[in-house]
Write an enzyme that holds these catalytic residues in place. Sequence first.
Site, mmCIF file in Angstrom:
data_model
loop_
_atom_site.group_PDB
_atom_site.id
_atom_site.type_symbol
_atom_site.label_atom_id
_atom_site.label_comp_id
_atom_site.label_asym_id
_atom_site.label_seq_id
_atom_site.Cartn_x
_atom_site.Cartn_y
_atom_site.Cartn_z
ATOM 1 N N ASN A 36 -10.658 -3.142 -6.528
ATOM 2 C CA ASN A 36 -9.853 -2.167 -7.285
ATOM 3 C C ASN A 36 -10.435 -1.815 -8.664
ATOM 4 O O ASN A 36 -9.992 -0.871 -9.313
ATOM 5 C CB ASN A 36 -8.406 -2.659 -7.461
ATOM 6 C CG ASN A 36 -7.580 -2.602 -6.192
ATOM 7 O OD1 ASN A 36 -6.644 -3.379 -5.992
ATOM 8 N ND2 ASN A 36 -7.901 -1.673 -5.296
ATOM 9 N N ASP A 63 0.833 -1.214 0.000
ATOM 10 C CA ASP A 63 0.000 0.000 0.000
ATOM 11 C C ASP A 63 0.868 1.265 0.000
ATOM 12 O O ASP A 63 1.981 1.267 0.528
ATOM 13 C CB ASP A 63 -0.894 -0.033 1.254
ATOM 14 C CG ASP A 63 -2.124 0.829 1.088
ATOM 15 O OD1 ASP A 63 -2.306 1.445 0.016
ATOM 16 O OD2 ASP A 63 -2.905 0.905 2.052
ATOM 17 N N GLY A 64 0.305 2.322 -0.564
ATOM 18 C CA GLY A 64 0.963 3.635 -0.487
ATOM 19 C C GLY A 64 1.606 4.116 -1.775
ATOM 20 O O GLY A 64 2.265 5.160 -1.784
ATOM 21 N N ASN A 65 1.391 3.380 -2.870
ATOM 22 C CA ASN A 65 1.996 3.801 -4.147
ATOM 23 C C ASN A 65 1.478 5.167 -4.587
ATOM 24 O O ASN A 65 2.235 6.006 -5.069
ATOM 25 C CB ASN A 65 1.675 2.795 -5.253
ATOM 26 C CG ASN A 65 2.279 1.439 -5.000
ATOM 27 O OD1 ASN A 65 3.211 1.318 -4.209
ATOM 28 N ND2 ASN A 65 1.761 0.422 -5.655
ATOM 29 N N GLY A 66 0.153 5.365 -4.433
ATOM 30 C CA GLY A 66 -0.460 6.626 -4.860
ATOM 31 C C GLY A 66 0.096 7.797 -4.057
ATOM 32 O O GLY A 66 0.464 8.842 -4.620
ATOM 33 N N SER A 111 -7.209 -6.066 -6.200
ATOM 34 C CA SER A 111 -8.328 -6.689 -5.487
ATOM 35 C C SER A 111 -9.615 -6.584 -6.306
ATOM 36 O O SER A 111 -9.703 -5.790 -7.258
ATOM 37 C CB SER A 111 -8.534 -5.999 -4.138
ATOM 38 O OG SER A 111 -9.167 -4.748 -4.325
ATOM 39 N N GLU A 164 0.491 -12.974 12.371
ATOM 40 C CA GLU A 164 0.956 -11.770 13.060
ATOM 41 C C GLU A 164 0.867 -10.631 12.048
ATOM 42 O O GLU A 164 1.122 -10.842 10.855
ATOM 43 C CB GLU A 164 2.414 -11.941 13.511
ATOM 44 C CG GLU A 164 2.653 -13.100 14.456
ATOM 45 C CD GLU A 164 2.046 -12.869 15.838
ATOM 46 O OE1 GLU A 164 1.945 -11.704 16.258
ATOM 47 O OE2 GLU A 164 1.667 -13.867 16.483
ATOM 48 N N TRP A 167 2.939 7.925 -2.471
ATOM 49 C CA TRP A 167 4.363 8.086 -2.800
ATOM 50 C C TRP A 167 4.507 8.984 -4.032
ATOM 51 O O TRP A 167 5.337 9.890 -4.065
ATOM 52 C CB TRP A 167 4.975 6.706 -3.079
ATOM 53 C CG TRP A 167 6.463 6.687 -3.210
ATOM 54 C CD1 TRP A 167 7.372 6.465 -2.220
ATOM 55 C CD2 TRP A 167 7.232 6.897 -4.400
ATOM 56 N NE1 TRP A 167 8.651 6.512 -2.722
ATOM 57 C CE2 TRP A 167 8.595 6.780 -4.061
ATOM 58 C CE3 TRP A 167 6.893 7.171 -5.728
ATOM 59 C CZ2 TRP A 167 9.621 6.919 -4.978
ATOM 60 C CZ3 TRP A 167 7.918 7.327 -6.660
ATOM 61 C CH2 TRP A 167 9.264 7.199 -6.280
ATOM 62 N N ARG A 189 1.796 -4.850 6.061
ATOM 63 C CA ARG A 189 1.071 -3.818 5.311
ATOM 64 C C ARG A 189 1.818 -2.502 5.444
ATOM 65 O O ARG A 189 2.083 -2.038 6.562
ATOM 66 C CB ARG A 189 -0.365 -3.654 5.805
ATOM 67 C CG ARG A 189 -1.111 -2.638 4.929
ATOM 68 C CD ARG A 189 -2.603 -2.632 5.138
ATOM 69 N NE ARG A 189 -3.223 -1.823 4.100
ATOM 70 C CZ ARG A 189 -4.460 -1.943 3.665
ATOM 71 N NH1 ARG A 189 -5.241 -2.859 4.180
ATOM 72 N NH2 ARG A 189 -4.931 -1.158 2.717
#
Length: 230
Positions: free
Chosen positions: A65, A17-20, A62, A197, A22, A178
């Site tokens: 998406n 997660d977090g590409n957008g 997903s 975990e 970035w 994540r």
Amino acid sequence: MEEEISVLPKHVGFIMDGNGRWAKARNKPRTFGHQKGADVIYEIVSACFNRGIEAVSLYAFSTENWSRPREEIDKIFDLLRRFLKKYSATLLREKIRLIISGDLSALPDGLREECERRIGETKAFSSHTLNIAINYGSRAEILRAVNLLKGREGEVGEEEFSSCLYTAGLPDVDLVVRTSGEQRLSNFFLWQCAYSEFYFTEVLWPDFHEKQLTDALVWFSRRKRRFGGV
Ligand code: FPP
């Protein structure tokens, strides 16, 4: 730090997660973030296998998406196609089995064929498995298993149910990583993560490198896993 890793997970799942964000931080289009995100994938996958982890699952696209702009969807599909082409020889050389979790029938023909080809040519390998979740949703996967078992006589046990999931034969996910600070599962392998975990980091996926992987594995190694016992 290496010596601190005394227990390795057998199966690690990455929610990339977090590409957008970035890309946004660099005044670039979201698709640029996905490109950078795709660039770090093999570094992480090979680092996992080199350390002795058996299976790596990646959440690439997903079932939810599809609501993204078409241009972004096409870019993610293009990156997947390129990734499979670029690393096809590496998968064979390193004896990495590729599996795909998700409904491939809705994908563009070229991508579906590329997936099927790479799955077919690596299917005999067993020590390392790369599982890419594409057009994947865990609820859809569970319903698919229920439907596969419909009409079967008698009670269904956990083992039989697991064998109807895309991840049949793989160990459960021991560790979910994540990135980007979000702390949720987002329909990612709900059944397989029953005893996982969960490692959440603020680092955005394009900035997740081997150092960050080591931090996650050291953290995992310190966890006391009781699986419902004491
Ligand atoms: C989530 O970040 C990322 C995705 C939905 C796509 C992940 C896909 C790739 C990294 C490339 C293709 C995959 C392979 C295996 C080559 P986001 O867009 O939700 O980020 P944001 O929350 O910052 O907007």
